[in-house]
Design a protein around this motif. Sequence first.
Motif, PDB file in Angstrom:
ATOM      1  N   SER A  93       0.578  -1.549  -0.046  1.00  0.00           N
ATOM      2  CA  SER A  93       0.275   0.240  -0.568  1.00  0.00           C
ATOM      3  C   SER A  93       0.765   1.206   0.155  1.00  0.00           C
ATOM      4  O   SER A  93       2.075   1.189  -0.022  1.00  0.00           O
ATOM      5  N   ASP A  94       0.216   2.657  -0.573  1.00  0.00           N
ATOM      6  CA  ASP A  94       0.922   3.761  -0.499  1.00  0.00           C
ATOM      7  C   ASP A  94       1.477   3.563   0.934  1.00  0.00           C
ATOM      8  O   ASP A  94       2.663   4.119   1.730  1.00  0.00           O
ATOM      9  N   GLU A  95       1.024   3.402   2.023  1.00  0.00           N
ATOM     10  CA  GLU A  95       0.744   3.773   3.561  1.00  0.00           C
ATOM     11  C   GLU A  95       2.355   2.779   3.973  1.00  0.00           C
ATOM     12  O   GLU A  95       3.266   3.606   4.435  1.00  0.00           O
ATOM     13  N   GLU A  96       2.068   1.777   3.559  1.00  0.00           N
ATOM     14  CA  GLU A  96       3.474   0.999   3.174  1.00  0.00           C
ATOM     15  C   GLU A  96       4.856   1.292   3.087  1.00  0.00           C
ATOM     16  O   GLU A  96       5.703   1.338   3.454  1.00  0.00           O
ATOM     17  N   ALA A  97       4.498   1.679   1.845  1.00  0.00           N
ATOM     18  CA  ALA A  97       5.524   2.543   0.888  1.00  0.00           C
ATOM     19  C   ALA A  97       5.905   4.000   2.032  1.00  0.00           C
ATOM     20  O   ALA A  97       7.590   4.430   1.835  1.00  0.00           O
ATOM     21  N   ARG A  98       5.305   3.966   2.059  1.00  0.00           N
ATOM     22  CA  ARG A  98       5.641   5.680   2.757  1.00  0.00           C
ATOM     23  C   ARG A  98       6.677   5.516   4.342  1.00  0.00           C
ATOM     24  O   ARG A  98       7.379   6.067   4.247  1.00  0.00           O
ATOM     25  N   ARG A 127       7.817   2.643   5.064  1.00  0.00           N
ATOM     26  CA  ARG A 127       9.046   2.063   4.630  1.00  0.00           C
ATOM     27  C   ARG A 127      10.280   3.300   4.457  1.00  0.00           C
ATOM     28  O   ARG A 127      11.295   2.682   4.212  1.00  0.00           O
ATOM     29  N   TYR A 128       9.752   3.338   3.022  1.00  0.00           N
ATOM     30  CA  TYR A 128      11.503   4.790   2.375  1.00  0.00           C
ATOM     31  C   TYR A 128      11.384   6.348   3.400  1.00  0.00           C
ATOM     32  O   TYR A 128      12.740   7.024   3.397  1.00  0.00           O
ATOM     33  N   SER A 129       9.949   6.293   4.471  1.00  0.00           N
ATOM     34  CA  SER A 129      10.646   7.325   5.367  1.00  0.00           C
ATOM     35  C   SER A 129      11.845   7.332   6.138  1.00  0.00           C
ATOM     36  O   SER A 129      12.355   7.743   6.556  1.00  0.00           O
ATOM     37  N   ARG A 130      12.178   5.971   6.152  1.00  0.00           N
ATOM     38  CA  ARG A 130      13.203   5.642   6.893  1.00  0.00           C
ATOM     39  C   ARG A 130      14.872   6.238   6.777  1.00  0.00           C
ATOM     40  O   ARG A 130      15.565   5.931   7.117  1.00  0.00           O
ATOM     41  N   ILE A 131      14.584   5.998   5.236  1.00  0.00           N
ATOM     42  CA  ILE A 131      16.239   6.246   4.416  1.00  0.00           C
ATOM     43  C   ILE A 131      15.979   7.744   3.930  1.00  0.00           C
ATOM     44  O   ILE A 131      16.746   8.208   3.372  1.00  0.00           O
ATOM     45  N   SER A 132      14.687   8.555   3.782  1.00  0.00           N
ATOM     46  CA  SER A 132      14.402  10.018   2.859  1.00  0.00           C
ATOM     47  C   SER A 132      14.911  10.948   3.883  1.00  0.00           C
ATOM     48  O   SER A 132      15.008  10.765   5.185  1.00  0.00           O
ATOM     49  N   GLU A 173       8.597  15.601   1.561  1.00  0.00           N
ATOM     50  CA  GLU A 173       8.900  15.841   0.995  1.00  0.00           C
ATOM     51  C   GLU A 173       8.975  15.060  -0.023  1.00  0.00           C
ATOM     52  O   GLU A 173       8.448  14.372  -1.510  1.00  0.00           O
ATOM     53  N   GLU A 174      10.713  14.125  -0.456  1.00  0.00           N
ATOM     54  CA  GLU A 174      10.501  13.719  -0.929  1.00  0.00           C
ATOM     55  C   GLU A 174      10.327  11.854  -0.737  1.00  0.00           C
ATOM     56  O   GLU A 174      10.363  11.310  -1.974  1.00  0.00           O
ATOM     57  N   THR A 175       9.771  11.475   0.697  1.00  0.00           N
ATOM     58  CA  THR A 175       9.141  10.603   0.518  1.00  0.00           C
ATOM     59  C   THR A 175       7.845  10.439   0.067  1.00  0.00           C
ATOM     60  O   THR A 175       7.439   9.669  -0.730  1.00  0.00           O
ATOM     61  N   GLU A 176       6.805  11.558   0.145  1.00  0.00           N
ATOM     62  CA  GLU A 176       5.765  11.513  -0.611  1.00  0.00           C
ATOM     63  C   GLU A 176       5.816  12.046  -2.562  1.00  0.00           C
ATOM     64  O   GLU A 176       4.557  11.019  -2.780  1.00  0.00           O
ATOM     65  N   ALA A 177       6.780  12.742  -2.808  1.00  0.00           N
ATOM     66  CA  ALA A 177       7.624  12.365  -4.496  1.00  0.00           C
ATOM     67  C   ALA A 177       7.626  11.261  -4.909  1.00  0.00           C
ATOM     68  O   ALA A 177       7.420  10.476  -5.990  1.00  0.00           O
ATOM     69  N   HIS A 178       8.742  10.236  -4.160  1.00  0.00           N
ATOM     70  CA  HIS A 178       8.349   8.853  -4.198  1.00  0.00           C
ATOM     71  C   HIS A 178       7.159   8.059  -4.111  1.00  0.00           C
ATOM     72  O   HIS A 178       6.967   7.293  -5.683  1.00  0.00           O
ATOM     73  N   VAL A 179       6.653   7.954  -3.630  1.00  0.00           N
ATOM     74  CA  VAL A 179       4.982   7.484  -3.023  1.00  0.00           C
ATOM     75  C   VAL A 179       4.141   7.873  -4.440  1.00  0.00           C
ATOM     76  O   VAL A 179       3.732   6.731  -4.919  1.00  0.00           O
ATOM     77  N   ALA A 180       4.336   8.931  -4.920  1.00  0.00           N
ATOM     78  CA  ALA A 180       3.563   9.312  -5.841  1.00  0.00           C
ATOM     79  C   ALA A 180       4.180   8.522  -6.632  1.00  0.00           C
ATOM     80  O   ALA A 180       2.930   8.274  -7.626  1.00  0.00           O
TER      81      ALA A 180
END
Length: 110
Positions: free
Chosen positions: A46-51, A53-58, A62-69
């Motif tokens: 899900s977008d929530e799970e992607a968010r 996971r990515y927020s750990r390295i972002s 804004e960068e996290t949201e850009a990747h999820v989008a």
Amino acid sequence: MFAAFLNDEYSGEALPIIGPGSLTFGEATAIISEAIGKPLSYQLISDEEARKRYSRISGSQEETEAHVALWRAIRVGRLAATTDRVERILGRKPIALRQWASENVHSFLN
């Protein structure tokens, strides 16, 4: 493609790196799996799970949201169009992911 970085001809332009056809994440995973000779599977998250996971390295929210989008746009096919940009810039047709993966298999196995 490096020529685009060596002069100002493409300054300010977005240069999509697109092969000869569009692929789903699952299709790309299957192609890489075949190239490396190891089983791989694509698992939708899900977008929530992607968010999460990515927020750990972002570097930022804004960068996290850009990747999820971006991942969402790819997943739903909004970025599935192909262009002739690679051919126009390089003077040759783009190669397929299958060819690229087989030529770069060592990068996946290190």
